[in-house]
Design a protein around this motif. Structure first.
Motif, PDB file in Angstrom:
ATOM      1  N   VAL A  36       0.769  -1.154   0.466  1.00 33.00           N
ATOM      2  CA  VAL A  36      -0.156   0.552  -0.324  1.00 33.00           C
ATOM      3  C   VAL A  36       0.849   1.578   0.052  1.00 33.00           C
ATOM      4  CG1 VAL A  36      -1.810   1.079   1.554  1.00 33.00           C
ATOM      5  CG2 VAL A  36      -2.206  -1.038   1.389  1.00 33.00           C
ATOM      6  N   GLY A  37       1.847   1.766   1.114  1.00 33.78           N
ATOM      7  CA  GLY A  37       2.571   2.351   0.947  1.00 33.78           C
ATOM      8  C   GLY A  37       3.275   2.578  -0.546  1.00 33.78           C
ATOM      9  N   LEU A  38       4.014   1.349  -1.122  1.00 35.78           N
ATOM     10  CA  LEU A  38       4.854   2.113  -2.590  1.00 35.78           C
ATOM     11  C   LEU A  38       3.841   2.176  -3.336  1.00 35.78           C
ATOM     12  CD1 LEU A  38       6.847  -1.283  -2.947  1.00 35.78           C
ATOM     13  CD2 LEU A  38       7.749   1.191  -2.576  1.00 35.78           C
ATOM     14  N   LEU A  39       2.203   1.635  -2.965  1.00 31.18           N
ATOM     15  CA  LEU A  39       1.246   1.943  -4.326  1.00 31.18           C
ATOM     16  C   LEU A  39       0.579   3.764  -4.184  1.00 31.18           C
ATOM     17  CD1 LEU A  39      -0.663   1.279  -6.449  1.00 31.18           C
ATOM     18  CD2 LEU A  39      -2.388   1.126  -4.341  1.00 31.18           C
ATOM     19  N   GLY A  40       1.422   4.137  -2.600  1.00 35.13           N
ATOM     20  CA  GLY A  40       1.044   5.485  -2.487  1.00 35.13           C
ATOM     21  C   GLY A  40       2.152   6.744  -2.909  1.00 35.13           C
ATOM     22  N   LEU A  41       3.115   6.063  -2.946  1.00 38.11           N
ATOM     23  CA  LEU A  41       4.638   6.097  -3.804  1.00 38.11           C
ATOM     24  C   LEU A  41       4.297   6.277  -5.345  1.00 38.11           C
ATOM     25  CD1 LEU A  41       7.029   5.804  -1.188  1.00 38.11           C
ATOM     26  CD2 LEU A  41       6.390   7.899  -1.686  1.00 38.11           C
ATOM     27  N   ALA A  42       4.161   5.068  -5.964  1.00 41.46           N
ATOM     28  CA  ALA A  42       3.910   5.742  -7.571  1.00 41.46           C
ATOM     29  C   ALA A  42       2.778   6.400  -7.828  1.00 41.46           C
ATOM     30  CB  ALA A  42       3.257   4.108  -7.585  1.00 41.46           C
ATOM     31  N   LEU A  43       2.018   6.538  -7.473  1.00 39.18           N
ATOM     32  CA  LEU A  43      -0.153   7.573  -7.460  1.00 39.18           C
ATOM     33  C   LEU A  43       0.966   8.524  -7.167  1.00 39.18           C
ATOM     34  CD1 LEU A  43      -2.567   7.653  -8.165  1.00 39.18           C
ATOM     35  CD2 LEU A  43      -2.873   8.011  -5.534  1.00 39.18           C
ATOM     36  N   LEU A  44       1.152   9.255  -6.414  1.00 34.85           N
ATOM     37  CA  LEU A  44       1.896  10.662  -6.023  1.00 34.85           C
ATOM     38  C   LEU A  44       3.598  10.613  -7.246  1.00 34.85           C
ATOM     39  CD1 LEU A  44       2.493  13.246  -4.045  1.00 34.85           C
ATOM     40  CD2 LEU A  44       4.576  11.863  -3.183  1.00 34.85           C
ATOM     41  N   ALA A  45       3.962   9.633  -7.329  1.00 31.67           N
ATOM     42  CA  ALA A  45       4.834  10.133  -8.989  1.00 31.67           C
ATOM     43  C   ALA A  45       4.324  10.793  -9.595  1.00 31.67           C
ATOM     44  CB  ALA A  45       6.169   8.896  -8.141  1.00 31.67           C
ATOM     45  N   VAL A  46       3.053   9.673 -10.295  1.00 29.87           N
ATOM     46  CA  VAL A  46       2.582   9.735 -11.712  1.00 29.87           C
ATOM     47  C   VAL A  46       1.285  11.064 -12.058  1.00 29.87           C
ATOM     48  CG1 VAL A  46       0.799   8.747 -12.773  1.00 29.87           C
ATOM     49  CG2 VAL A  46       2.058   7.030 -11.940  1.00 29.87           C
ATOM     50  N   LEU A  47       0.895  11.494 -10.401  1.00 28.29           N
ATOM     51  CA  LEU A  47      -0.104  12.483  -9.758  1.00 28.29           C
ATOM     52  C   LEU A  47       1.482  13.766 -10.408  1.00 28.29           C
ATOM     53  CD1 LEU A  47      -1.850  12.282  -7.556  1.00 28.29           C
ATOM     54  CD2 LEU A  47      -2.820  12.303 -10.022  1.00 28.29           C
ATOM     55  N   LEU A  48       2.772  13.759  -9.986  1.00 25.70           N
ATOM     56  CA  LEU A  48       3.001  14.822 -10.057  1.00 25.70           C
ATOM     57  C   LEU A  48       4.323  14.961 -11.583  1.00 25.70           C
ATOM     58  CD1 LEU A  48       5.884  16.536  -9.146  1.00 25.70           C
ATOM     59  CD2 LEU A  48       7.575  14.977  -8.954  1.00 25.70           C
ATOM     60  N   VAL A  49       4.355  13.439 -11.787  1.00 24.04           N
ATOM     61  CA  VAL A  49       5.208  13.586 -13.206  1.00 24.04           C
ATOM     62  C   VAL A  49       3.553  14.448 -14.663  1.00 24.04           C
ATOM     63  CG1 VAL A  49       5.589  12.164 -15.607  1.00 24.04           C
ATOM     64  CG2 VAL A  49       6.704  11.888 -13.237  1.00 24.04           C
ATOM     65  N   VAL A  50       3.007  14.283 -14.258  1.00 24.38           N
ATOM     66  CA  VAL A  50       1.337  14.556 -15.020  1.00 24.38           C
ATOM     67  C   VAL A  50       1.464  16.220 -14.827  1.00 24.38           C
ATOM     68  CG1 VAL A  50      -0.654  14.376 -15.562  1.00 24.38           C
ATOM     69  CG2 VAL A  50       0.080  12.628 -15.215  1.00 24.38           C
ATOM     70  N   GLY A  51       1.818  16.524 -13.318  1.00 22.30           N
ATOM     71  CA  GLY A  51       1.393  17.945 -13.540  1.00 22.30           C
ATOM     72  C   GLY A  51       2.396  18.792 -14.277  1.00 22.30           C
ATOM     73  N   VAL A  52       3.573  17.949 -14.373  1.00 20.76           N
ATOM     74  CA  VAL A  52       5.205  18.884 -14.847  1.00 20.76           C
ATOM     75  C   VAL A  52       5.444  18.760 -16.588  1.00 20.76           C
ATOM     76  CG1 VAL A  52       6.980  18.603 -15.327  1.00 20.76           C
ATOM     77  CG2 VAL A  52       6.535  18.152 -12.802  1.00 20.76           C
TER      78      VAL A  52
END
Length: 98
Positions: A36-52
């Motif tokens: 669950v922690g890794l899933l959260g970090l992956a979701l955070l990374a995806v949202l960051l990349v999409v935002g950039v």
């Protein structure tokens, strides 16, 4: 009397069961917690990349639009010149009343 009234009102309108329905809970199993922690970090990374990417695309499109829609500088026409006289007004020495 007032204390009894508020106790009964609190018991009547208690929404703790409804709030517990949507409360996030950590899984008990250590591997599930890690997943669950890794899933959260992956979701955070995806949202960051999409935002950039979206922000960069917006800036690039804005700059391209500005560069492509440049109009030549308008030249002054002889009939639109305003001739005037100006006078410079001195600033007062003391602006405060004391």
């Amino acid at each position: 009397m007032i204390n009894r009234t508020f106790r009964s009102a609190h018991a009547r309108f208690d929404a703790s069961q409804f709030g517990a329905l949507f409360a996030p809970r950590k899984p008990r199993h250590p591997l599930a917690r890690l997943a669950v922690g890794l899933l959260g970090l992956a979701l955070l990374a995806v949202l960051l990349v999409v935002g950039v990417v979206v922000g960069t695309a917006m800036l690039a499109l804005g700059l391209a639009r500005r560069l492509l829609s440049r109009r030549p500088a308008a030249q002054a026409r002889p009939g639109r010149i305003v001739d005037a006289e100006y006078r410079v007004v001195d600033k007062p020495a003391h602006t405060l009343p004391y």
